[in-house]
Design a protein around this motif. Structure first.
Motif, short mmCIF file in Angstrom:
data_model
loop_
_atom_site.label_atom_id
_atom_site.label_comp_id
_atom_site.label_asym_id
_atom_site.label_seq_id
_atom_site.Cartn_x
_atom_site.Cartn_y
_atom_site.Cartn_z
N ARG A 12 45.41 56.46 64.49
CA ARG A 12 44.49 55.55 63.79
C ARG A 12 45.24 54.31 63.30
O ARG A 12 44.79 53.18 63.47
N GLU A 35 30.27 55.57 55.40
CA GLU A 35 31.28 54.52 55.19
C GLU A 35 32.20 54.51 56.41
O GLU A 35 32.78 55.54 56.75
N TRP A 61 34.73 51.76 59.19
CA TRP A 61 35.36 50.45 59.35
C TRP A 61 34.87 49.79 60.62
O TRP A 61 34.73 50.44 61.66
N PRO A 85 40.42 59.32 56.81
CA PRO A 85 41.04 60.21 55.83
C PRO A 85 40.04 60.95 54.93
O PRO A 85 40.12 62.17 54.77
N PHE A 86 39.10 60.20 54.33
CA PHE A 86 38.18 60.83 53.38
C PHE A 86 36.75 60.47 53.77
O PHE A 86 36.21 59.46 53.31
N ARG A 125 32.81 59.99 54.15
CA ARG A 125 31.65 59.95 53.26
C ARG A 125 30.39 60.21 54.07
O ARG A 125 30.09 59.45 55.01
N SER A 159 43.38 54.17 55.32
CA SER A 159 42.19 53.59 54.69
C SER A 159 41.72 54.52 53.59
O SER A 159 41.14 55.56 53.85
N SER A 160 42.02 54.13 52.37
CA SER A 160 41.55 54.88 51.22
C SER A 160 40.04 54.64 51.09
O SER A 160 39.54 53.61 51.51
N PRO A 161 39.33 55.60 50.53
CA PRO A 161 37.86 55.47 50.51
C PRO A 161 37.38 54.36 49.60
O PRO A 161 38.00 54.06 48.58
N ILE A 162 36.25 53.74 49.96
CA ILE A 162 35.65 52.68 49.15
C ILE A 162 34.68 53.29 48.16
O ILE A 162 34.69 52.97 46.97
N LEU A 186 32.19 52.47 43.34
CA LEU A 186 33.11 51.72 44.19
C LEU A 186 34.52 51.90 43.63
O LEU A 186 34.73 51.83 42.42
N PHE A 238 45.37 48.84 52.50
CA PHE A 238 45.03 47.41 52.42
C PHE A 238 43.53 47.37 52.61
O PHE A 238 43.03 47.49 53.72
N GLY A 239 42.83 47.25 51.50
CA GLY A 239 41.37 47.29 51.58
C GLY A 239 40.77 46.75 50.30
O GLY A 239 41.48 46.43 49.34
N PRO A 240 39.44 46.62 50.28
CA PRO A 240 38.77 46.06 49.11
C PRO A 240 38.71 47.04 47.94
O PRO A 240 38.60 48.25 48.16
N PHE A 275 37.27 47.10 43.51
CA PHE A 275 36.17 46.51 42.73
C PHE A 275 36.34 46.73 41.24
O PHE A 275 36.82 47.78 40.82
N GLU A 287 35.22 41.68 43.35
CA GLU A 287 35.59 42.29 44.64
C GLU A 287 36.86 41.61 45.12
O GLU A 287 36.89 40.39 45.25
N TRP A 327 40.85 42.28 47.40
CA TRP A 327 41.59 43.15 48.33
C TRP A 327 42.93 43.55 47.70
O TRP A 327 43.60 42.72 47.09
N PHE A 383 45.64 41.00 46.53
CA PHE A 383 45.90 40.08 47.64
C PHE A 383 45.49 38.64 47.29
O PHE A 383 46.19 37.69 47.66
#
Lengths: 424, 424
Positions: A90, A204, A206, A414-415, A417, B110-113, B166, B187-189, B191, B204, B206, B396
């Motif tokens: 990934r 959720e 990407w 990874p997680f 939803r 990618s950590s969850p949003i 979020l 590296f992601g958004p 909140f 919001e 990054w 960021f």
């Protein structure tokens, strides 16, 4: 890596603490292995247990714990061979994505995640709000939620002073930047509040959405093809060990299948020809095949898996049943849209040339009963220096599925939803 | 690029349509320029107007429209020199970020949003819900929102069957992957539902959050330093034209300032010494300076801008007033935390070694009245194969501010989200 200890190894007395899940520091010499399973092994001179792991309570006991069970321990599953390999592939697919677009002069644009724009249609969107609360006593009393005189939620008191949602696509925002900087791409999370508990849907996920300025549908197809071939080739070259793992344990033959993607030309087919092909196949489908109806997953898979023996297929020029922004073809019946289909996954990429002619676009909005005022800024792109442009969208987790052979999309992120679950 | 047309140019009769905002196709020969402003110019042999732009209605009329006004036309502002340059430097900083971590063996996670995990504390979080609606008639009647018998919102009927938010940080999730794969980065958004209308806050934004396995605070500081120097050097080398633009028009001297970051050693200072320094400065601060109190922006800026003349400063070993997950130092009074301060922006990076010892971590959760059950999976990382690890977070958009000299953080992201505004 296989580590060989002997009673002479320093720290050998700690051997009982070297259990599944423990973390250890080993020092030693790499030597060619006598066993057949690996080429090299480590002859350990010293071992130190850094973090113990109680073997009776460590949650992943069996070597072959079920995927369903592993989702309940998503914080530990990356320690398994399978999920470690998925995480690395990934990662490499993501980096190859950036590399491909950067090397070709595209600018990464972060499209917004929260949007109060009315453009997207509120159908399957999540609301983002600060009007609710969840205090220790169980949360908002309904009577405390700000309301208007007629008993409705008072959005003017919300954080953004109007209803706000999680984005379902960055495309329209991306077009604004493509109309300024030329080629751009987005790569960020998108959301669907769709209540579908399938192996192909996430709430959720990407998305990668490139947008090409001064481009038509042919350019778009060429870009999608070059992109897919690039990233697939990249993981075959840079994730050899992990790809061997998938080839052996997850989907036999996946490396050959991916090599075909890199080396063989993609089939190009018009929607009209695709319908002819399906009608001529004499195969019984669950859903009807008829010019003017959308193709279903079973049709797409038949085309790519059976009719063209596993080659990726691009179907183009769909009837005008699709999104309002797709450019009308000269025949007046079809639009310049394309779908890229691959075996097993079906639709991997969907794209189109965008309608750059203001009058056509406004007519399409009217046809679909969409409110033109909401689209003022999107229409501005056609009012001021409009350019022919085209783009596509790719669900990143579908790509990971395609590239690893994992059955369930929940095992590619990874997680995950999904309805009823946003744990961790 | 300066384009020179003569009456002999093909399409010269369309010259009246070549107005601000129009899109054109020009063909010609690149030649050295006679004017002093640019080295080369295009001697145009043919011009075609692709998309006209009505000069009386094109929204960006003045060459120097205010930043405030340009935010109201965020779909067109990337066509200005300033916002085009910001977009390109932002893109290059993002790519350099990926390149730095990938070249050093970090895996992007990618950590969850969306998260229903109770870990993050609901203070300044946005709720994500499908319990509300916004139909054409004005939206949810309060009485139609699912409620429990005692009149509270019935979360069990929400999409995730419990309150969901979020994310405010991907760190805890990142730690799970660092405990499996070794070094990772997100590296992601992220909140914040913080009602602050300042030039430094976005709802919001990054975040970049690397997490290093088998690492302590010194490793963390070294990584933050190497990262910052790498990305700054990268834009100086790869965005020369845009950086010259910022140096001339946005912040005079910014190139020298950034060169200093690349070339000079960062100052290292303990929190205790920083407090001594501030107390000894005889300067009047608005907020009190006292061992045990957090440093304020004015203190941080004094240290980096005045005391050390513009050099980046890393302050380490803060009192135990910070987050529960920071590792307690042997003195029992401080934690292994660090902040990296830069001129103008103040805190750019905040990091720490994480508490890897289960008993210490549980004690800290108790001290801060946090519910240990909610952290079951985070504590599992210490139960099973715990490793010393450390990481940091970087906003960021703060980095884009620092690297471009833009005053307001709303001008560093394509579509800023702030209280009362989530347009486009």
């Amino acid at each position: 890596m296989q580590c060989v200890l002997t009673p002479e190894t320093e720290g050998y007395d700690q051997i009982d603490s070297v259990t599944t899940g423990a973390s250890v520091l080993v020092e030693g010499v790499v030597a060619s292995s006598q066993g057949g399973k690996q080429k090299v092994e480590l002859k350990v001179s010293k071992i130190t247990v850094i973090g113990k792991s109680d073997p009776t309570s460590f949650p992943i006991q069996k070597k072959r714990a079920s995927r369903e069970f592993l989702r309940t321990v998503a914080h530990l599953r990356p320690r398994t061979n399978t999920f470690g390999a998925v995480a690395r592939v990934r990662n490499t697919l993501a980096y190859a994505t950036h590399k491909f677009f950067q090397d070709n002069g595209f600018v990464w644009v972060s499209s917004p995640i929260i949007t109060a724009s009315d453009c997207e249609g509120a159908g399957e969107q999540f609301y983002v709000t600060t009007l609710l609360s969840n205090s220790a006593d169980g949360g908002s009393l309904l009577k405390d939620i700000p309301a208007t005189k007629d008993g409705r939620v008072d959005w003017s008191q919300d954080f953004f002073c109007k209803p706000a949602f999680l984005t379902v696509s960055g495309q329209l925002n991306g077009e604004t930047y493509a109309s300024a900087l030329s080629d751009i791409y987005t790569f960020g999370p998108t959301f669907r509040a769709e209540n579908s508990n399938t192996s192909r849907h996430l709430a959720e996920f990407w998305m990668i959405e490139p947008e090409l300025a001064f481009a038509d549908l042919n350019d778009d197809m060429a870009c999608a093809t070059a992109y897919l071939q690039y990233v697939v080739k990249y993981i075959l070259e840079n994730c050899k060990e992990d790809m061997d793992f998938f080839n052996t344990w997850i989907e036999k033959g996946i490396i050959d299948r991916l090599n075909d993607v890199v080396e063989k030309n993609f089939v190009h087919l018009s929607y009209t020809d695709a319908v002819e092909l399906l009608l001529g196949s004499k195969k019984e489908f669950e859903f009807p095949v008829k010019w003017g109806l959308d193709l279903q997953s079973e049709h797409e898979r038949y085309i790519t898996e059976v009719a063209f023996g596993g080659r990726p297929v691009i179907i183009r020029d769909y009837p005008k049943i699709k999104a309002f922004y797709m450019r009308e073809n000269d025949d007046g019946k079809t639009v310049a849209a394309m779908d890229l289909l691959v075996p097993r996954v079906g639709e991997l990429i969907g794209g189109s040339q965008r309608e750059e002619r203001l009058d056509y676009l406004e007519a399409r909005l009217d046809e679909q009963n969409l409110n033109k005022e909401s689209y003022w800024w999107y229409l501005d792109l056609r009012r001021y220096g409009s350019v022919p442009h085209a783009g596509f969208g790719l669900g990143f987790e579908r790509l990971v599925q395609f590239a690893t052979g994992m059955d369930n999309i929940r095992d590619t992120i990874p997680f995950p939803r999904v309805p009823g679950s946003a744990e961790f």
